[in-house]
Write an enzyme that holds these catalytic residues in place. Structure first.
Site, PDB file in Angstrom:
ATOM      1  N   ARG A 242      -2.448  -2.119  -3.574  1.00 62.27           N
ATOM      2  CA  ARG A 242      -3.675  -1.358  -3.348  1.00 62.27           C
ATOM      3  C   ARG A 242      -3.623  -0.111  -4.235  1.00 62.27           C
ATOM      4  O   ARG A 242      -2.674   0.674  -4.159  1.00 62.27           O
ATOM      5  CB  ARG A 242      -3.768  -0.921  -1.897  1.00 62.27           C
ATOM      6  CG  ARG A 242      -5.007  -0.107  -1.659  1.00 62.27           C
ATOM      7  CD  ARG A 242      -4.900   0.786  -0.462  1.00 62.27           C
ATOM      8  NE  ARG A 242      -6.105   1.574  -0.336  1.00 62.27           N
ATOM      9  CZ  ARG A 242      -6.195   2.676   0.376  1.00 62.27           C
ATOM     10  NH1 ARG A 242      -5.155   3.118   1.044  1.00 62.27           N
ATOM     11  NH2 ARG A 242      -7.307   3.344   0.440  1.00 62.27           N
TER      12      ARG A 242
ATOM     13  N   ASN B 271       0.866  -1.171   0.000  1.00 73.54           N
ATOM     14  CA  ASN B 271       0.000   0.000   0.000  1.00 73.54           C
ATOM     15  C   ASN B 271       0.911   1.232   0.000  1.00 73.54           C
ATOM     16  O   ASN B 271       1.492   1.581   1.028  1.00 73.54           O
ATOM     17  CB  ASN B 271      -0.889  -0.032   1.250  1.00 73.54           C
ATOM     18  CG  ASN B 271      -1.864   1.128   1.300  1.00 73.54           C
ATOM     19  OD1 ASN B 271      -1.809   2.035   0.469  1.00 73.54           O
ATOM     20  ND2 ASN B 271      -2.749   1.098   2.281  1.00 73.54           N
TER      21      ASN B 271
ATOM     22  N   HIS C  76     -12.845   3.082  -0.556  1.00 68.46           N
ATOM     23  CA  HIS C  76     -12.923   2.080   0.532  1.00 68.46           C
ATOM     24  C   HIS C  76     -13.601   0.789   0.077  1.00 68.46           C
ATOM     25  O   HIS C  76     -14.161   0.049   0.891  1.00 68.46           O
ATOM     26  CB  HIS C  76     -13.689   2.623   1.761  1.00 68.46           C
ATOM     27  CG  HIS C  76     -12.955   3.718   2.490  1.00 68.46           C
ATOM     28  ND1 HIS C  76     -13.605   4.795   3.037  1.00 68.46           N
ATOM     29  CD2 HIS C  76     -11.642   3.886   2.762  1.00 68.46           C
ATOM     30  CE1 HIS C  76     -12.712   5.588   3.617  1.00 68.46           C
ATOM     31  NE2 HIS C  76     -11.512   5.061   3.466  1.00 68.46           N
TER      32      HIS C  76
ATOM     33  N   GLU D 288      -8.206  -4.747   4.981  1.00 66.87           N
ATOM     34  CA  GLU D 288      -8.074  -4.514   3.543  1.00 66.87           C
ATOM     35  C   GLU D 288      -6.918  -5.327   2.961  1.00 66.87           C
ATOM     36  O   GLU D 288      -6.994  -5.818   1.839  1.00 66.87           O
ATOM     37  CB  GLU D 288      -7.871  -3.018   3.288  1.00 66.87           C
ATOM     38  CG  GLU D 288      -9.151  -2.235   3.528  1.00 66.87           C
ATOM     39  CD  GLU D 288      -8.928  -0.747   3.729  1.00 66.87           C
ATOM     40  OE1 GLU D 288      -8.338  -0.360   4.767  1.00 66.87           O
ATOM     41  OE2 GLU D 288      -9.333   0.030   2.863  1.00 66.87           O
TER      42      GLU D 288
ATOM     43  N   HIS E 152     -17.341   3.032   7.307  1.00 65.09           N
ATOM     44  CA  HIS E 152     -15.877   2.952   7.420  1.00 65.09           C
ATOM     45  C   HIS E 152     -15.416   4.289   7.991  1.00 65.09           C
ATOM     46  O   HIS E 152     -15.389   5.301   7.291  1.00 65.09           O
ATOM     47  CB  HIS E 152     -15.262   2.682   6.039  1.00 65.09           C
ATOM     48  CG  HIS E 152     -13.775   2.550   6.077  1.00 65.09           C
ATOM     49  ND1 HIS E 152     -13.124   1.351   5.874  1.00 65.09           N
ATOM     50  CD2 HIS E 152     -12.800   3.461   6.317  1.00 65.09           C
ATOM     51  CE1 HIS E 152     -11.827   1.529   5.988  1.00 65.09           C
ATOM     52  NE2 HIS E 152     -11.597   2.812   6.257  1.00 65.09           N
TER      53      HIS E 152
ATOM     54  N   ARG F  89     -10.776  16.381   6.206  1.00 68.01           N
ATOM     55  CA  ARG F  89     -11.582  16.704   5.017  1.00 68.01           C
ATOM     56  C   ARG F  89     -12.976  17.158   5.428  1.00 68.01           C
ATOM     57  O   ARG F  89     -13.552  16.618   6.369  1.00 68.01           O
ATOM     58  CB  ARG F  89     -11.708  15.472   4.106  1.00 68.01           C
ATOM     59  CG  ARG F  89     -10.427  15.153   3.376  1.00 68.01           C
ATOM     60  CD  ARG F  89     -10.515  13.827   2.633  1.00 68.01           C
ATOM     61  NE  ARG F  89      -9.616  12.861   3.213  1.00 68.01           N
ATOM     62  CZ  ARG F  89      -9.583  11.573   2.888  1.00 68.01           C
ATOM     63  NH1 ARG F  89     -10.399  11.092   1.988  1.00 68.01           N
ATOM     64  NH2 ARG F  89      -8.725  10.764   3.454  1.00 68.01           N
TER      65      ARG F  89
ATOM     66  N   ARG G 254      -9.111  10.925  18.982  1.00 69.69           N
ATOM     67  CA  ARG G 254      -8.742  10.717  20.387  1.00 69.69           C
ATOM     68  C   ARG G 254      -8.406  12.047  21.065  1.00 69.69           C
ATOM     69  O   ARG G 254      -8.847  12.325  22.172  1.00 69.69           O
ATOM     70  CB  ARG G 254      -7.540   9.777  20.495  1.00 69.69           C
ATOM     71  CG  ARG G 254      -7.912   8.346  20.276  1.00 69.69           C
ATOM     72  CD  ARG G 254      -6.716   7.500  20.047  1.00 69.69           C
ATOM     73  NE  ARG G 254      -6.110   7.800  18.747  1.00 69.69           N
ATOM     74  CZ  ARG G 254      -5.314   6.968  18.079  1.00 69.69           C
ATOM     75  NH1 ARG G 254      -5.014   5.813  18.589  1.00 69.69           N
ATOM     76  NH2 ARG G 254      -4.825   7.300  16.903  1.00 69.69           N
TER      77      ARG G 254
HETATM   78  P1  AMP Z   1      -7.649   4.494  10.497  1.00 68.41           P
HETATM   79  O1  AMP Z   1      -7.552   5.474   9.377  1.00 68.41           O
HETATM   80  O2  AMP Z   1      -8.634   3.401  10.250  1.00 68.41           O
HETATM   81  O3  AMP Z   1      -6.319   3.989  10.965  1.00 68.41           O
HETATM   82  O4  AMP Z   1      -8.259   5.302  11.742  1.00 68.41           O
HETATM   83  C1  AMP Z   1      -7.495   6.291  12.338  1.00 68.41           C
HETATM   84  C2  AMP Z   1      -8.343   7.110  13.266  1.00 68.41           C
HETATM   85  O5  AMP Z   1      -9.041   6.288  14.217  1.00 68.41           O
HETATM   86  C3  AMP Z   1      -7.472   8.014  14.132  1.00 68.41           C
HETATM   87  O6  AMP Z   1      -7.207   9.204  13.479  1.00 68.41           O
HETATM   88  C4  AMP Z   1      -8.326   8.229  15.357  1.00 68.41           C
HETATM   89  O7  AMP Z   1      -9.057   9.408  15.152  1.00 68.41           O
HETATM   90  C5  AMP Z   1      -9.280   7.056  15.387  1.00 68.41           C
HETATM   91  N1  AMP Z   1      -9.112   6.261  16.596  1.00 68.41           N
HETATM   92  C6  AMP Z   1      -8.277   5.235  16.808  1.00 68.41           C
HETATM   93  N2  AMP Z   1      -8.410   4.756  18.067  1.00 68.41           N
HETATM   94  C7  AMP Z   1      -9.365   5.498  18.665  1.00 68.41           C
HETATM   95  C8  AMP Z   1      -9.986   5.505  19.963  1.00 68.41           C
HETATM   96  N3  AMP Z   1      -9.610   4.653  20.900  1.00 68.41           N
HETATM   97  N4  AMP Z   1     -10.932   6.428  20.197  1.00 68.41           N
HETATM   98  C9  AMP Z   1     -11.311   7.299  19.259  1.00 68.41           C
HETATM   99  N5  AMP Z   1     -10.781   7.336  18.026  1.00 68.41           N
HETATM  100  C10 AMP Z   1      -9.828   6.462  17.723  1.00 68.41           C
END
Ligand code: AMP
Length: 404
Positions: A91, A7, A180, A384, A208, A241, A285
């Site tokens: 990907r 990726n 996605h 993925e 997602h 975004r 977070r």
């Molecule tokens: P991804 O793009 O799927 O890796 O998701 C990343 C996003 O998931 C991060 O920018 C966080 O905002 C969110 N995230 C991950 N862990 C947590 C959590 N424990 N609580 C709230 N948001 C989270």
């Protein structure tokens, strides 16, 4: 069979090697900060200590060559030679209207991907760089392109066309593509397995929710509508975004701020969403942490984010005339009980019986609704990379049959 999944992002390369007899991950890793003097390769062979190398990595070719060295290293490698890799799955974010499924990479596919860079100037060029780097580093190993857009090619024109003059579609190919798709395909197959019901008999809404967020309506196993559009900017509010805004706002801001198209696009792609509203972070977070301390704009960002999720779920329920399963996945969906609860509480009218005890559990496949709930809400971690490996395996097996 061993499959390498790649990726390639603008400044990163993520990889995983799968042993396909039991779909186990043999190693995974990431090269980050490509182009900077302190770029890092982090290599994690399964069951052994991780290895970290910090050095200057000028381009994707160097990153792939370092990954190749790590995979064959006598101490922390997982194969003696790269010709033990049967196939590489790449990907690819944008497959345009041309690719309705995964494709074996040949000169024609590469030419088409080059043509598509106009539609995905941020995403497709690093993937092309990754393909060329693999041709150098792992010569002769077949490669497959797996597209984020392919799953959505089942949408009808009424879902994928914009109400612009029809010539804009004919002349410039302006339409909804959706993204996605690989995640959606994986989730659909998990829902089938978990519920022991064929997707043909299900109406699924897959949310997602990661750094990029999209919601897809999946009816009879096919994407019938999705919130991302011509680019991954449309739809939900995301980390950086904006998602949906009145299109007239764009021209207005450009006039007021004296911006060109690039500056406007940068603002909407990189400085909006959770980051733009909260002024704190694109990472949910951090935004939640600040909101808990009483930071008003962080709370506002969270409320707006949840409202945008609920709006799309509601729209797709209406579009499919009902829903059986709502899935929450990716970083936020898998890990944030707060967002899950806020969303589910809005859906009680539709027959969602929320289970607050189940909602405390993160990162594993389970339902967060009560057993008798008319509409089931499930948390399903997406994968993925595994889906790309499965697609690559299928194509390789088809090729072998054709050659036999
Ligand atoms: P991804 O793009 O799927 O890796 O998701 C990343 C996003 O998931 C991060 O920018 C966080 O905002 C969110 N995230 C991950 N862990 C947590 C959590 N424990 N609580 C709230 N948001 C989270």
């Amino acid at each position: 069979m061993k499959i390498l999944v790649l990726n390639c992002g603008s400044s990163s390369v993520r990889y995983q090697v799968f042993g396909m007899s039991d779909e186990r991950v043999m190693a995974k890793g990431v090269v980050e900060k490509i182009g900077l003097p302190d770029a890092t390769l982090t290599h994690r062979p399964t069951g052994r200590d991780k290895v970290e190398i910090v050095t200057s990595i000028p381009d994707h070719a160097t990153a792939i060559s370092m990954m190749a060295d790590a995979l064959t290293h006598p101490e922390y490698g997982i194969v003696e030679s790269l010709d033990q890799i049967d196939i590489v799955g790449h990907r690819i974010v944008h497959g345009g209207a041309h690719f309705i499924g995964a494709a074996m990479i040949d000169e024609q596919v590469i030419a088409e991907l080059e043509r598509l860079t106009e539609l995905a100037p941020l995403h497709n060029p690093p993937s092309l760089a990754g393909i060329h780097a693999c041709e150098e580093a792992i010569p002769g190993v077949p490669m497959v392109a797996v597209f984020d857009t392919a799953f959505h090619q089942t949408m009808e024109p009424e879902a994928y066309l914009y109400p612009l003059p029809y010539e804009m579609y004919e002349r410039h190919g302006i339409r909804r593509f959706g993204f996605h798709g690989t995640s959606n395909k994986y989730i659909t197959s998990r829902v089938e397995d978990i519920l022991k019901t064929p997707a043909a008999d299900l109406k699924i809404i897959n949310c997602h929710l990661g750094n990029g967020c999209s919601i897809t309506a999946i009816q009879g196993g096919k994407s019938v509508n999705t919130s991302m559009g011509f680019t991954p900017l449309e739809g939900l509010m995301m980390g950086t975004r904006c998602g949906d805004v009145d299109p007239a706002v764009v021209a207005y801001i450009m006039r007021k701020e004296n911006w060109d198209a690039h500056e406007a696009s940068e603002c909407m792609n990189k400085r909006s969403g959770l980051l733009g509203v909260s002024g704190v972070s694109n990472d949910l977070r951090n935004v939640i942490e600040e909101a808990e301390k009483g930071h008003m704009r962080s709370q506002l960002a969270i409320d707006m984010f949840c409202k945008s999720i609920v709006r799309y779920i509601g729209a797709y329920m209406a579009e499919m005339n009902g829903v059986d399963v709502i899935v929450l996945t990716a970083g936020v969906g898998e890990n944030s009980p707060l967002i899950r609860e806020k969303v589910c509480r809005h859906l009680e009218f539709a027959g969602v019986e929320f289970d607050s005890e189940e909602n405390k559990i993160n990162g594993k496949e389970h339902a967060i609704t009560k057993p008798g709930s008319k509409v089931k809400v499930m948390v399903i971690p997406t994968n993925e990379e595994l889906m790309i490996a499965r697609e690559a395996k299928t194509l390789l097996e088809k090729r072998h049959v054709a050659i036999d």
